[in-house]
Design a protein around this motif. Structure first.
Motif, short mmCIF file in Angstrom:
data_model
loop_
_atom_site.label_atom_id
_atom_site.label_comp_id
_atom_site.label_asym_id
_atom_site.label_seq_id
_atom_site.Cartn_x
_atom_site.Cartn_y
_atom_site.Cartn_z
N ALA A 132 1.09 -1.03 0.09
CA ALA A 132 0.15 -0.17 0.20
C ALA A 132 0.77 1.05 0.06
O ALA A 132 0.58 2.57 -0.41
N THR A 133 1.29 1.29 0.65
CA THR A 133 2.72 2.46 0.73
C THR A 133 3.08 2.57 -0.84
O THR A 133 3.85 3.91 -1.55
N ILE A 134 3.78 1.02 -1.33
CA ILE A 134 4.42 1.69 -2.67
C ILE A 134 4.03 1.97 -3.65
O ILE A 134 3.92 3.28 -4.33
N ALA A 137 4.71 11.24 2.74
CA ALA A 137 4.89 9.72 2.77
C ALA A 137 5.43 9.28 4.33
O ALA A 137 5.26 8.48 4.35
N SER A 138 5.53 10.12 4.64
CA SER A 138 5.45 9.92 5.89
C SER A 138 4.41 9.81 6.85
O SER A 138 4.43 8.88 7.19
N VAL A 164 10.66 1.32 3.14
CA VAL A 164 10.58 1.23 1.71
C VAL A 164 10.22 2.75 1.06
O VAL A 164 10.57 3.69 0.11
N ALA A 165 9.51 3.57 2.09
CA ALA A 165 9.27 5.29 2.18
C ALA A 165 11.06 5.31 2.03
O ALA A 165 11.02 6.87 1.27
N LYS A 194 13.75 9.18 -0.57
CA LYS A 194 14.76 9.84 0.59
C LYS A 194 15.05 10.48 1.56
O LYS A 194 15.61 11.92 1.71
N ILE A 195 13.86 9.67 1.94
CA ILE A 195 13.98 10.62 3.42
C ILE A 195 14.75 10.39 4.71
O ILE A 195 15.49 9.31 4.77
N ASN A 196 14.88 11.17 5.38
CA ASN A 196 16.50 11.56 5.88
C ASN A 196 16.48 10.84 7.43
O ASN A 196 14.90 11.17 7.87
N PHE A 197 16.70 10.23 8.21
CA PHE A 197 16.92 9.19 9.63
C PHE A 197 16.12 10.54 10.74
O PHE A 197 15.27 10.57 11.65
#
Length: 439
Positions: free
Chosen positions: A132-134, A154-155, A399-400, A405-408
């Motif tokens: 679902a996220t993809i 996305a988050s 996967v998000a 390219k979400i930074n930790f």
């Protein structure tokens, strides 16, 4: 000697959690850990046990019997997942998920939160939170052009997908494990967790709706992509219907869920072959054009590394269970921690740091509570939604992270507190429901 098993498990688990730093796929340490642990048990001639369901105690068992038993239980889960993955890939082959684009008709940034999170919540309950996220992030890319704004959406989709997967027996690997292990039934899982899961999503998105980033309308126009297959809607609804049919099949026939999934796959695959006009040609000496079956193509696209990872981690946990370690740890917890709610909440927080699959697998081996005991439902909720608190805490988050390219540390600063607020609100809702409604 048994401490060697624990050491192997800890080292393997550490390698899994550090896969990005070590730059090795997590299936490698998982499979290695599985083989080494069972080899040590065999070479060391360890005493093997199984849990007597009546006595709630450990009783001696044969090595080969328990190895085959655990492999059979693990294979049930893997075959189920392979069937579900293939159905999703068949839907995608016909661009079935383009049907979702029709639900996105607003340019308001605030309304778009509710649209995407609502779709993510219910879609993940059917096709699992990772897929679902993809799908939703892929659609999001066609609607929101700003990278800064898109990572916020996305988050929130990750939170929605994990919340949606927690209340469905087919929405998350951990709930599927509990369901197949006969710890929960589909009806009771939905009854007990639907409201807490909704609350765990509502709290973050209500708060997020008032953040400055979501004020106003989108500057970019919504892309209307009409290039989908003419069979897209048919395959979308048929595929979702086939997956939803599986719990119904189990309830009616009392057969294992993987058999129902195989039936759904057979029906959907047959329809896919018919509408694609695929014909099997007998080979002759002359060369013929190669026709690729949509089913064969879909099977080639399933995430086999994930399947092998689950095999390794589940069988490694089964090794600890077979020597009685998990049962002993459960007894220690019962005497040390006065309130099991605290244990389950810790499990939920832990699932944001380490993979929730082995945590739930260990829980299944540790606790001997009855079918549909509230403990199992709380474990399903905590393991499913707790992973949202860190971007690396769930498959959906990972996967998000890769797609956008979400930074930790950006996620930790901006999203963790939202996910934690939702997790705690949902947990409190569950406890209150247990006190005032179900007991």
């Amino acid at each position: 000697m048994e401490n060697i098993l624990i050491l192997i498990f800890i080292l393997g688990y550490l390698a899994i959690t550090l896969e990005h730093s070590l730059k090795i796929d997590k299936l490698i340490p998982a499979l290695s850990m599985m083989v080494f642990m069972w080899a040590v048990i065999s070479l060391g001639h360890f005493n093997i046990y199984k849990v007597d369901e009546v006595l709630k105690a450990l009783v001696p068992a044969e090595f080969n019997e328990m190895l085959l038993h655990h492999f059979g239980k693990t294979t049930e889960i893997l075959i189920f997942l392979i069937g579900a993955m293939t159905i999703v890939e068949i839907i995608d082959h016909f661009d079935g998920f383009s049907a979702i684009k029709g639900f996105v008709k607003t340019k308001s940034k605030r309304k778009l939160i509710w649209v995407f999170c609502s779709i993510g919540f219910f879609l993940s309950a059917v096709i699992d939170n990772l897929t679902a996220t993809i799908i939703l992030i892929s659609i999001l890319r066609k609607i929101v052009k700003s990278n800064e704004l898109r990572i916020w959406y996305a988050s929130l989709i990750v939170i929605a997908a994990n919340a949606g997967g927690a209340w469905s027996p087919i929405g998350d690997v951990t709930t599927t494990m509990l369901w197949i292990a006969n710890k929960v039934t589909a009806a009771k899982l939905i009854e007990h967790l639907l409201l807490p899961s909704i609350i765990s999503l509502l709290v973050p998105i209500i708060i997020a709706s008032f953040l400055p980033i979501f004020k106003g309308n989108l500057e970019d126009s919504i892309v209307d992509d009409n290039g989908s297959s003419k069979h897209s809607k048919l395959m979308f609804y048929l595929g979702l219907g086939g997956i939803v049919f599986v719990p119904i099949f189990k309830t009616i026939t009392h057969l294992p869920p993987y058999l129902g999934m195989m039936l759904s796959l057979a029906v959907i695959a047959a329809v896919a072959e018919i509408i694609s006009r695929y014909k099997i040609e007998l080979t002759t000496l002359e060369e013929h054009p190669i026709h690729i079956s949509p089913v064969h193509k879909s099977l080639s696209r399933i995430e086999l590394p994930s399947v092998l990872f689950f095999l390794g981690i589940l069988m490694a946990v089964a090794a600890l269970e077979s020597v009685g370690k998990l049962f002993m740890f459960s007894e220690w917890l019962s005497t040390t921690v006065p309130n099991m709610d605290i244990v389950v909440l810790i499990l939920g927080v832990s699932s944001s740091v380490i993979d929730n699959v082995p945590l739930v697998a260990a829980s299944i081996g540790m606790f001997q509570h009855e079918l549909d005991d509230m403990l199992w439902h709380f474990i399903a909720f905590s393991a499913g939604t707790g992973g949202s608190m860190l971007i690396i805490g769930s498959a959906a988050g990972v996967v998000a992270m890769g797609m956008e390219k979400i930074n930790f540390f950006w996620y930790f600063k901006n999203i963790t507190w939202l996910a934690a607020a939702g997790f705690l609100a949902g947990a409190i809702t569950f406890i209150l429901m247990r006190i005032f409604i179900f007991i």
